[in-house]
Each structure stands twice: as structure tokens, then as C-alpha cells.
Scaffold this active site. Structure first.
Site, PDB file in Angstrom:
ATOM      1  N   ASP A 277      11.602  23.312  -3.957  1.00 52.73           N
ATOM      2  CA  ASP A 277      12.314  22.499  -4.937  1.00 52.73           C
ATOM      3  C   ASP A 277      13.810  22.361  -4.666  1.00 52.73           C
ATOM      4  O   ASP A 277      14.485  21.610  -5.365  1.00 52.73           O
ATOM      5  CB  ASP A 277      12.141  23.099  -6.339  1.00 52.73           C
ATOM      6  CG  ASP A 277      10.710  23.509  -6.614  1.00 52.73           C
ATOM      7  OD1 ASP A 277       9.845  22.620  -6.610  1.00 52.73           O
ATOM      8  OD2 ASP A 277      10.457  24.717  -6.794  1.00 52.73           O
TER       9      ASP A 277
ATOM     10  N   TYR B 279      14.450  31.485   2.428  1.00 52.37           N
ATOM     11  CA  TYR B 279      13.282  32.295   2.770  1.00 52.37           C
ATOM     12  C   TYR B 279      13.294  32.677   4.243  1.00 52.37           C
ATOM     13  O   TYR B 279      13.596  31.856   5.109  1.00 52.37           O
ATOM     14  CB  TYR B 279      11.994  31.532   2.466  1.00 52.37           C
ATOM     15  CG  TYR B 279      11.675  31.412   0.994  1.00 52.37           C
ATOM     16  CD1 TYR B 279      11.322  32.530   0.245  1.00 52.37           C
ATOM     17  CD2 TYR B 279      11.722  30.175   0.358  1.00 52.37           C
ATOM     18  CE1 TYR B 279      11.025  32.426  -1.106  1.00 52.37           C
ATOM     19  CE2 TYR B 279      11.425  30.052  -0.990  1.00 52.37           C
ATOM     20  CZ  TYR B 279      11.078  31.179  -1.724  1.00 52.37           C
ATOM     21  OH  TYR B 279      10.785  31.078  -3.049  1.00 52.37           O
TER      22      TYR B 279
ATOM     23  N   HIS C 236      -6.119  -6.240  13.995  1.00 53.44           N
ATOM     24  CA  HIS C 236      -4.871  -5.477  13.909  1.00 53.44           C
ATOM     25  C   HIS C 236      -4.511  -4.967  15.294  1.00 53.44           C
ATOM     26  O   HIS C 236      -5.351  -4.382  15.990  1.00 53.44           O
ATOM     27  CB  HIS C 236      -5.035  -4.300  12.945  1.00 53.44           C
ATOM     28  CG  HIS C 236      -3.736  -3.629  12.590  1.00 53.44           C
ATOM     29  ND1 HIS C 236      -2.844  -4.197  11.706  1.00 53.44           N
ATOM     30  CD2 HIS C 236      -3.185  -2.462  12.991  1.00 53.44           C
ATOM     31  CE1 HIS C 236      -1.798  -3.393  11.579  1.00 53.44           C
ATOM     32  NE2 HIS C 236      -1.976  -2.343  12.348  1.00 53.44           N
TER      33      HIS C 236
ATOM     34  N   ARG D 189       0.720 -10.571   7.538  1.00 54.41           N
ATOM     35  CA  ARG D 189       0.682  -9.357   6.731  1.00 54.41           C
ATOM     36  C   ARG D 189       1.989  -8.612   6.983  1.00 54.41           C
ATOM     37  O   ARG D 189       2.141  -7.900   7.969  1.00 54.41           O
ATOM     38  CB  ARG D 189      -0.520  -8.489   7.117  1.00 54.41           C
ATOM     39  CG  ARG D 189      -1.857  -9.222   7.086  1.00 54.41           C
ATOM     40  CD  ARG D 189      -3.024  -8.274   7.361  1.00 54.41           C
ATOM     41  NE  ARG D 189      -2.896  -7.541   8.610  1.00 54.41           N
ATOM     42  CZ  ARG D 189      -3.356  -7.958   9.790  1.00 54.41           C
ATOM     43  NH1 ARG D 189      -3.984  -9.144   9.877  1.00 54.41           N
ATOM     44  NH2 ARG D 189      -3.207  -7.238  10.867  1.00 54.41           N
TER      45      ARG D 189
ATOM     46  N   CYS E  73      13.337  24.853   0.661  1.00 54.15           N
ATOM     47  CA  CYS E  73      12.419  25.464  -0.301  1.00 54.15           C
ATOM     48  C   CYS E  73      11.539  24.385  -0.930  1.00 54.15           C
ATOM     49  O   CYS E  73      11.698  23.188  -0.660  1.00 54.15           O
ATOM     50  CB  CYS E  73      13.201  26.189  -1.392  1.00 54.15           C
ATOM     51  SG  CYS E  73      14.405  27.383  -0.782  1.00 54.15           S
TER      52      CYS E  73
ATOM     53  N   LYS F 191       0.836  -1.196   0.000  1.00 50.70           N
ATOM     54  CA  LYS F 191       0.000   0.000   0.000  1.00 50.70           C
ATOM     55  C   LYS F 191       0.874   1.251   0.000  1.00 50.70           C
ATOM     56  O   LYS F 191       2.083   1.176   0.252  1.00 50.70           O
ATOM     57  CB  LYS F 191      -0.926  -0.003   1.220  1.00 50.70           C
ATOM     58  CG  LYS F 191      -0.203  -0.045   2.558  1.00 50.70           C
ATOM     59  CD  LYS F 191      -1.174  -0.092   3.718  1.00 50.70           C
ATOM     60  CE  LYS F 191      -0.410  -0.109   5.043  1.00 50.70           C
ATOM     61  NZ  LYS F 191      -1.323  -0.010   6.205  1.00 50.70           N
TER      62      LYS F 191
ATOM     63  N   ARG G 101     -10.436   1.285  14.937  1.00 50.94           N
ATOM     64  CA  ARG G 101     -10.397   1.777  13.560  1.00 50.94           C
ATOM     65  C   ARG G 101     -11.553   1.202  12.752  1.00 50.94           C
ATOM     66  O   ARG G 101     -12.550   1.865  12.534  1.00 50.94           O
ATOM     67  CB  ARG G 101      -9.029   1.440  12.937  1.00 50.94           C
ATOM     68  CG  ARG G 101      -8.727   2.169  11.651  1.00 50.94           C
ATOM     69  CD  ARG G 101      -7.256   2.152  11.324  1.00 50.94           C
ATOM     70  NE  ARG G 101      -6.697   0.810  11.129  1.00 50.94           N
ATOM     71  CZ  ARG G 101      -5.426   0.588  10.819  1.00 50.94           C
ATOM     72  NH1 ARG G 101      -4.571   1.607  10.685  1.00 50.94           N
ATOM     73  NH2 ARG G 101      -4.975  -0.641  10.650  1.00 50.94           N
TER      74      ARG G 101
END
Length: 365
Positions: A309, A261, A164, A216, A307, A39, A134
Site C-alpha cells: 500500500d 521489507y 489480427h 480497431r 509495499c 477492453k 490465437r
């Protein structure tokens, strides 16, 4: 989001490490079928390549959180059993059936509403809420009613029942034992058990005797300790993910200059500053300011705010542009682990890897 192949930042995934972790788990849990969790894009590692590598190494099936994750696997030619651990909307029942996905169910009402939508046989795993809060049934009588209904309707294939654990990765086993007993009590009261009974996630399989005949296998598949640093693992785990980039600019900056920044870092003296093309749009978050990366085996602090990027680092001296920067992994004998980053951010390594965006290309060894 476009994958940014034309910049030097990349995630490197060692599929052999994943296969070795799985081999150790299969040996550790002989006699149980091991399903691997892919997942969230294989916990950031890449769902399809990880799934194919795991199946080739002996995994018996796959676990996903959403139906679309299962569809992606099927459309990439994967035929192995897939278990959807998240609850399925009634509107998607026909799609789950079409793609041969087993689904988790948490109520009798859902089964009754889904029944008219099913044409053949939908595989069902009953989710039991033993204390996670849950999803799942809570009362034994409700579970038995659901089992009776499943057995009375030919369109259902009652394949599994599971719970779980919420504290399997903690040293104090009190609550784990409480959940464990609740699940056993429910099983004892059932008139019929399905093919699969499963409680073992990564933490349970490492530190407890889980109930059932299926595992699992999640975060440990990727070489990460579910408990962080709290508990020692019972067999070696090999981390599979590295994150690398390069210096795209190196410059000498005078004393008293602001970096990034908000001018949150001001050079206390003349310094060499390097720029690395990765930022919070890639999942390398702003709070990483003050942490470090590796360049030529040396720890270099991230200065100024990260930043969107890019980020800036303080270098010990002038270093050639194009030099490798390691953000996770090994570099000339030094290492940065995902756990160190998680500790710095006051979170868990699960979150760190799941934040890495699709913009970062994945390269597979």
C-alpha cells in the site's frame, strides 16, 4: 475492490487528449469506420468515460474482450455498436443477443451449436487466424463453409470478417506481409463479403496499409506508441494518463537504517525519506524499487521494496508533507513516461497500465 477516494493517490485521464488522438486517426484513415478498443477498463483509463468521449469525437463503435465489458457499456446508456473480440461461451449466446453485441466466431461447429439459442439476428464477425495462433479459422474452405452456413440461416447477420497481425509494430515486415497475403487469399476465395472487413489495429493503421473498411483503434487512442520506441509514429500521439499522489510522511533517517521489507536498502548516510501511499495492490509493482518519481521537478529514487500500500523515496532535502508526487506524467518541467516504466520492468506499456487496480480513483479532465 473499494475505490480509495480518501487518500491522495489518483489517476488523471485527459479525455481531450483521447479525442485528439482519435481525430488524428479519423483524418489519417478517411473513408473507414473507426471502432475504439475499450477492453480491460479502457486499457486502465476507464471504459465508460473513454467510450463516451470517443463516440462524441466520431468513433463509430467499440471493441471489448469480454461480454461483461459490453454489458457494462450498455448499462451505462451506450447504444453504439459493440464488437466482442473474445470468443463467446455458448451459454451466453442469449445474453449477447439481448445486449446487441456482435461476436467473434472461430468455428463452424460453434455456429451450428449456437443457432438454436438465437431468437432474432446475432451479428457475427468471422475471426481468421493468419499466423497469430490465437483464435480463428485457418483454412479457406472452412471459412467458405462458415459463410455459406451464415447466409443460409436467418438468425445470423454476417457483419464482419477480420484477422489480427502479430508483428505490425516491428520494423521487419516479412511476417506481417505473410499474414496480409493469407488474409487476402481467403477474401479472394469467398463468394460473399460482409459489411465490415478489418485488419487494422493501432500498429497496422500507423505503419501499414490494412485491408478493409474498418479500424480497431486500441493503444494509440490512449496516446501510446504500439512499438514502444522502435518505430516513429506517423502522426502525433498525446498520452492521456497521469498518476499522482502526495507525500504523507517525511522524516530524517540516520545512517545505517534499513528501509522497507527485507532491509533491501540501508541508508549510506543521514537521509530524508518520504512515504507515498501507493503500492503493488494498486498495480505499482515491487520491481519498481530503484526507479524514481518526481517531487518538485526532481527525480527521487524509490528506496526499499515497494509495499502493498505504500512506498518510500529518498528526498534531496526536507520537503513539506502534502507535496505532490508524480509517478507518471509531468512535474515542473520534468516527466516520467509509461514507456520509461515499461523499459525499467522489461515489459510493455500495455501491461503497465492494465495492472493499475480499481483501488486507484480515476479523475477525468
Amino acid at each position: 475492490m473499494a475505490v480509495s477516494y480518501h487518500r491522495p493517490t489518483k489517476i488523471i485521464v485527459d479525455l481531450q487528449a483521447i479525442q485528439q488522438n482519435l481525430a488524428n486517426e479519423i483524418k489519417h484513415n478517411q473513408g473507414k469506420d473507426v471502432f475504439v478498443a475499450v477492453k480491460a477498463n479502457g486499457y486502465g483509463h476507464g471504459a465508460v468515460p473513454v467510450a463516451k468521449a470517443a463516440l462524441a469525437a466520431g468513433a463509430m463503435g467499440l471493441c471489448v474482450a469480454t461480454l461483461d465489458e459490453a454489458i457494462e457499456l450498455r448499462e451505462q446508456g451506450i447504444e453504439a455498436p459493440i464488437l466482442l473480440l473474445g470468443l463467446l461461451p455458448l451459454s451466453a449466446v442469449a445474453v449477447a443477443e439481448e445486449y446487441r453485441v456482435a461476436v467473434a466466431v472461430a468455428s463452424l461447429a460453434w455456429l451450428k451449436q449456437a443457432q438454436p439459442e438465437i431468437r432474432h439476428a446475432l451479428k457475427i464477425h468471422l475471426a481468421i487466424d493468419t499466423g497469430m495462433g490465437r483464435i480463428g479459422f485457418q483454412k479457406s474452405e472452412d471459412v467458405q463453409q462458415a459463410v455459406n452456413y451464415l447466409l443460409s440461416e436467418e438468425v445470423f447477420d454476417f457483419e464482419g470478417i477480420f484477422t489480427h497481425f502479430s508483428t505490425a509494430d516491428q520494423a521487419d515486415t516479412t511476417y506481417w506481409e505473410k499474414q496480409h497475403q493469407r488474409f487476402n487469399d481467403i477474401l479472394t476465395g469467398l463468394s460473399h463479403l460482409p459489411k465490415y472487413v478489418h485488419t487494422s489495429n493501432s500498429a497496422t493503421t500507423l505503419w501499414h496499409e490494412g485491408v478493409g473498411n474498418m479500424v480497431r483503434y486500441g493503444i494509440a487512442l490512449y496516446g501510446l506508441n504500439p512499438s514502444g520506441n522502435d518505430l516513429d509514429v506517423s502522426y502525433p500521439l498525446q498520452p492521456a494518463l497521469s498518476l499522482e499522489s502526495e507525500l504523507i510522511q517525511v522524516k530524517k533517517v540516520a545512517k545505517g537504517e534499513g528501509i522497507g521489507y527485507g532491509k533491501t536498502y540501508v541508508t549510506p548516510k543521514e537521509e530524508w525519506i518520504g512515504t507515498v501511499p501507493i503500492g503493488y495492490a494498486d498495480g505499482y509493482v515491487r520491481k519498481m524499487q530503484g526507479f524514481h518519481v518526481l517531487v518538485e521537478g526532481q527525480y527521487c529514487e524509490i528506496v526499499g521494496r515497494v509495499c502493498m500500500d505504500q512506498l518510500m523515496i529518498r528526498l534531496p532535502h526536507a520537503i513539506e508533507e502534502g507535496t505532490k508526487v508524480t509517478l507518471i506524467g509531468k512535474n515542473q518541467g520534468a516527466q516520467i513516461t509509461l514507456q520509461e516504466i515499461a523499459d525499467y520492468l522489461d515489459t510493455i506499456h500495455y501491461e503497465v497500465i492494465c495492472l493499475f487496480s480499481e483501488r486507484i480513483p480515476r479523475e477525468y479532465l
